[in-house]
Design a protein around this motif. Structure first.
Motif, mmCIF file in Angstrom:
data_model
loop_
_atom_site.group_PDB
_atom_site.id
_atom_site.type_symbol
_atom_site.label_atom_id
_atom_site.label_comp_id
_atom_site.label_asym_id
_atom_site.label_seq_id
_atom_site.Cartn_x
_atom_site.Cartn_y
_atom_site.Cartn_z
ATOM 1 N N MET A 1 5.314 11.918 -0.854
ATOM 2 C CA MET A 1 4.737 13.241 -1.078
ATOM 3 C C MET A 1 5.309 13.799 -2.368
ATOM 4 O O MET A 1 6.397 13.391 -2.803
ATOM 5 C CB MET A 1 5.057 14.171 0.103
ATOM 6 C CG MET A 1 4.477 15.566 -0.001
ATOM 7 S SD MET A 1 4.888 16.596 1.456
ATOM 8 C CE MET A 1 3.635 16.024 2.613
ATOM 9 N N ARG A 2 4.578 14.697 -2.978
ATOM 10 C CA ARG A 2 5.074 15.382 -4.174
ATOM 11 C C ARG A 2 6.487 15.894 -3.909
ATOM 12 O O ARG A 2 6.755 16.532 -2.889
ATOM 13 C CB ARG A 2 4.126 16.526 -4.523
ATOM 14 C CG ARG A 2 4.391 17.176 -5.861
ATOM 15 C CD ARG A 2 3.405 18.307 -6.086
ATOM 16 N NE ARG A 2 2.065 17.833 -6.344
ATOM 17 C CZ ARG A 2 1.526 17.682 -7.552
ATOM 18 N NH1 ARG A 2 2.254 17.969 -8.632
ATOM 19 N NH2 ARG A 2 0.288 17.246 -7.692
ATOM 20 N N ALA A 3 7.403 15.607 -4.805
ATOM 21 C CA ALA A 3 8.819 15.846 -4.545
ATOM 22 C C ALA A 3 9.138 17.313 -4.289
ATOM 23 O O ALA A 3 9.982 17.633 -3.443
ATOM 24 C CB ALA A 3 9.664 15.318 -5.706
ATOM 25 N N ASP A 4 8.468 18.231 -4.994
ATOM 26 C CA ASP A 4 8.773 19.640 -4.765
ATOM 27 C C ASP A 4 8.286 20.124 -3.407
ATOM 28 O O ASP A 4 8.885 21.017 -2.806
ATOM 29 C CB ASP A 4 8.229 20.519 -5.902
ATOM 30 C CG ASP A 4 6.776 20.241 -6.230
ATOM 31 O OD1 ASP A 4 6.166 19.350 -5.619
ATOM 32 O OD2 ASP A 4 6.236 20.925 -7.136
ATOM 33 N N VAL A 5 7.232 19.494 -2.887
ATOM 34 C CA VAL A 5 6.768 19.846 -1.541
ATOM 35 C C VAL A 5 7.705 19.271 -0.486
ATOM 36 O O VAL A 5 7.970 19.903 0.538
ATOM 37 C CB VAL A 5 5.323 19.378 -1.332
ATOM 38 C CG1 VAL A 5 4.840 19.740 0.073
ATOM 39 C CG2 VAL A 5 4.400 20.012 -2.369
ATOM 40 N N VAL A 6 8.223 18.063 -0.735
ATOM 41 C CA VAL A 6 9.217 17.497 0.174
ATOM 42 C C VAL A 6 10.426 18.422 0.280
ATOM 43 O O VAL A 6 10.957 18.679 1.369
ATOM 44 C CB VAL A 6 9.655 16.098 -0.302
ATOM 45 C CG1 VAL A 6 10.845 15.592 0.522
ATOM 46 C CG2 VAL A 6 8.502 15.113 -0.197
ATOM 47 N N LYS A 7 10.844 18.955 -0.849
ATOM 48 C CA LYS A 7 11.977 19.878 -0.843
ATOM 49 C C LYS A 7 11.654 21.129 -0.036
ATOM 50 O O LYS A 7 12.488 21.627 0.741
ATOM 51 C CB LYS A 7 12.341 20.255 -2.276
ATOM 52 C CG LYS A 7 13.564 21.156 -2.389
ATOM 53 C CD LYS A 7 13.914 21.426 -3.846
ATOM 54 C CE LYS A 7 15.144 22.327 -3.948
ATOM 55 N NZ LYS A 7 15.501 22.587 -5.368
ATOM 56 N N ILE B 1 0.856 -1.185 0.000
ATOM 57 C CA ILE B 1 0.000 0.000 0.000
ATOM 58 C C ILE B 1 0.890 1.232 0.000
ATOM 59 O O ILE B 1 1.841 1.327 0.789
ATOM 60 C CB ILE B 1 -0.928 0.031 1.222
ATOM 61 C CG1 ILE B 1 -1.897 -1.154 1.172
ATOM 62 C CG2 ILE B 1 -1.712 1.347 1.281
ATOM 63 C CD1 ILE B 1 -2.737 -1.302 2.399
ATOM 64 N N LEU B 2 0.572 2.156 -0.867
ATOM 65 C CA LEU B 2 1.217 3.463 -0.888
ATOM 66 C C LEU B 2 0.189 4.500 -0.486
ATOM 67 O O LEU B 2 -0.920 4.548 -1.036
ATOM 68 C CB LEU B 2 1.739 3.790 -2.292
ATOM 69 C CG LEU B 2 2.255 5.224 -2.486
ATOM 70 C CD1 LEU B 2 3.562 5.426 -1.720
ATOM 71 C CD2 LEU B 2 2.436 5.545 -3.965
ATOM 72 N N VAL B 3 0.549 5.345 0.471
ATOM 73 C CA VAL B 3 -0.248 6.510 0.822
ATOM 74 C C VAL B 3 0.551 7.729 0.392
ATOM 75 O O VAL B 3 1.710 7.891 0.794
ATOM 76 C CB VAL B 3 -0.536 6.575 2.328
ATOM 77 C CG1 VAL B 3 -1.362 7.819 2.664
ATOM 78 C CG2 VAL B 3 -1.256 5.311 2.796
ATOM 79 N N ALA B 4 -0.050 8.575 -0.450
ATOM 80 C CA ALA B 4 0.693 9.702 -1.017
ATOM 81 C C ALA B 4 -0.074 10.999 -0.828
ATOM 82 O O ALA B 4 -1.295 11.051 -1.022
ATOM 83 C CB ALA B 4 0.967 9.466 -2.502
ATOM 84 N N ASP B 5 0.647 12.033 -0.454
ATOM 85 C CA ASP B 5 0.117 13.390 -0.353
ATOM 86 C C ASP B 5 0.558 14.132 -1.613
ATOM 87 O O ASP B 5 1.744 14.408 -1.789
ATOM 88 C CB ASP B 5 0.673 14.071 0.901
ATOM 89 C CG ASP B 5 0.041 15.426 1.184
ATOM 90 O OD1 ASP B 5 -0.399 16.079 0.219
ATOM 91 O OD2 ASP B 5 -0.004 15.833 2.357
ATOM 92 N N LEU B 6 -0.387 14.431 -2.495
ATOM 93 C CA LEU B 6 -0.057 14.980 -3.805
ATOM 94 C C LEU B 6 -0.484 16.432 -3.958
ATOM 95 O O LEU B 6 -0.622 16.925 -5.083
ATOM 96 C CB LEU B 6 -0.704 14.125 -4.902
ATOM 97 C CG LEU B 6 -0.293 12.650 -4.904
ATOM 98 C CD1 LEU B 6 -0.961 11.921 -6.054
ATOM 99 C CD2 LEU B 6 1.217 12.502 -4.978
ATOM 100 N N ARG B 7 -0.666 17.133 -2.861
ATOM 101 C CA ARG B 7 -1.026 18.545 -2.966
ATOM 102 C C ARG B 7 0.114 19.343 -3.582
ATOM 103 O O ARG B 7 1.291 19.010 -3.421
ATOM 104 C CB ARG B 7 -1.380 19.115 -1.600
ATOM 105 C CG ARG B 7 -0.190 19.405 -0.687
ATOM 106 C CD ARG B 7 -0.659 19.745 0.713
ATOM 107 N NE ARG B 7 -1.219 18.575 1.373
ATOM 108 C CZ ARG B 7 -2.061 18.657 2.412
ATOM 109 N NH1 ARG B 7 -2.434 19.824 2.881
ATOM 110 N NH2 ARG B 7 -2.513 17.546 2.963
ATOM 111 N N ALA B 8 -0.251 20.407 -4.281
ATOM 112 C CA ALA B 8 0.749 21.303 -4.861
ATOM 113 C C ALA B 8 1.370 22.170 -3.773
ATOM 114 O O ALA B 8 0.786 22.352 -2.698
ATOM 115 C CB ALA B 8 0.111 22.177 -5.932
ATOM 116 N N PRO B 9 2.566 22.715 -4.017
ATOM 117 C CA PRO B 9 3.164 23.608 -3.016
ATOM 118 C C PRO B 9 2.240 24.778 -2.715
ATOM 119 O O PRO B 9 1.541 25.291 -3.597
ATOM 120 C CB PRO B 9 4.452 24.091 -3.709
ATOM 121 C CG PRO B 9 4.746 23.055 -4.732
ATOM 122 C CD PRO B 9 3.420 22.535 -5.197
ATOM 123 N N GLY B 10 2.224 25.182 -1.451
ATOM 124 C CA GLY B 10 1.374 26.292 -1.040
ATOM 125 C C GLY B 10 1.886 26.902 0.246
ATOM 126 O O GLY B 10 2.925 26.497 0.786
#
Length: 330
Positions: free
Chosen positions: A225-231, A147-156
């Protein structure tokens, strides 16, 4: 019925108080500063500090539940939880801190059962919907292998409280669940392919790794999580976190959108579930209040439970639909 809000003078706490008022539920505002609490719209103020457990328990004693909104929860959550258990009142929090959520679920159960109350951490826009949609998705392919749980929200925009929590959890590092236990995530994720979009993701310590394995018998559970948000979140060291705004204005809040995905692979193939909604901070307040009121009505058994263990997942998500939330499993 009264609901205590710890950290009521903070950003998320104020939104929780407002949501209780919208529903016509009396709120008891609990914190360390009477002056700051009085600035928050509410009917009753009780001052109690984290280093005075008796006063904190007394502040909660005649309430049906406590909503704890004061993070970082890794640092400040323990005394509030212990006071709620001492007062024998239900407890929810808005933590997104994987390690703290894991610790609460691993240790608080026996005391909660003895007190006859329910403890549900992670009732925020990531942990709550992420756990609920993962349960519904995994049920389509049971037994599940991964199972993968992913947070894919855009940066904000992020509030100071969020930045502080991110600084806390990034320092601890992400976990994965595998071979019957939790261990450091070894990194590396394939992109998540959505209709019309290919999203680069990276490992991140989301609540789902702490919650999902407790009710889904999967061989492996990971979070990304979306990689740019992780950054972005990786830049929140303790000093930088203090530069974030304490409060986000309503326009900024409503411009944001959260998006949680669960993907389950099992003997029945692959299933994908998504849940998304507007205003991450406003919806966090809605989710926390919905959970606290359901506990106050006796909808969950005593113990330390994940959101999907405490509440029927589809019913809870359906209760969020009038607030702009949409969910599906396919």
């Amino acid at each position: 019925m009264k609901i205590a809000v710890h950290g009521a003078s903070g950003f998320t706490g104020g939104l929780v108080v407002a949501e209780l008022a919208r529903r016509g539920v009396p709120a008891v505002l609990v914190g360390r500063s009477r002056e700051r609490l009085r600035e928050t719209a509410g009917t009753e103020v009780r001052v109690a500090t984290l280093d005075d457990p008796d006063a904190l328990a007394a502040a909660f004693a005649d309430c049906a539940a406590v909503v704890n909104t004061a993070g970082p929860f890794t640092r400040w959550g323990g005394p509030v939880l212990r006071a709620a258990l001492a007062a024998r009142v239900h407890y929810v929090d808005t933590s997104g801190e994987q390690g703290q959520i894991h610790d609460v679920l691993a240790t608080a159960g026996p005391d909660a059962e003895r007190a006859g109350v329910t403890v549900v951490p992670a009732l925020a826009d990531d942990g709550g919907p992420g756990d609920l949609i993962a349960a519904l998705t995994a049920a389509r392919v049971a037994p599940g292998r991964e199972i993968l749980v992913a947070d894919l929200r855009a940066p904000g925009a992020a509030s100071r409280g969020t930045a502080r929590s991110m600084a806390s959890i990034v320092a601890r590092g992400p976990l994965e669940y595998a071979d019957g236990g939790w261990r450091p995530d070894d990194g590396g994720h394939d992109p998540v392919v959505l209709p019309g979009e290919r999203v680069e993701v990276a490992s991140f310590p989301l609540p789902g790794v702490a919650t999902v394995p407790r009710h889904v018998p999967a061989a492996r559970v990971r979070a990304a999580m979306r990689a740019d948000v992780v950054k972005l979140f990786g830049s929140f060291d303790p000093g930088a976190a203090e530069l974030a705004p304490a409060v986000l204005d309503e326009a900024t809040r409503r411009a944001g959108r959260w998006f949680m995905l669960a993907r389950a692979t099992g003997d029945g193939g692959t299933a994908t579930g998504t849940v998304t909604g507007p205003d991450p901070y406003g919806l966090t307040a809605v989710i926390a209040v919905e959970g606290a009121l359901r506990l106050a009505r006796g909808e969950a058994r005593p113990g330390a439970l994940t959101p999907a263990q405490a509440f029927e997942p589809a019913g809870f998500l359906d209760a969020l639909v009038p607030h702009g939330v949409a969910w599906r499993v396919e």
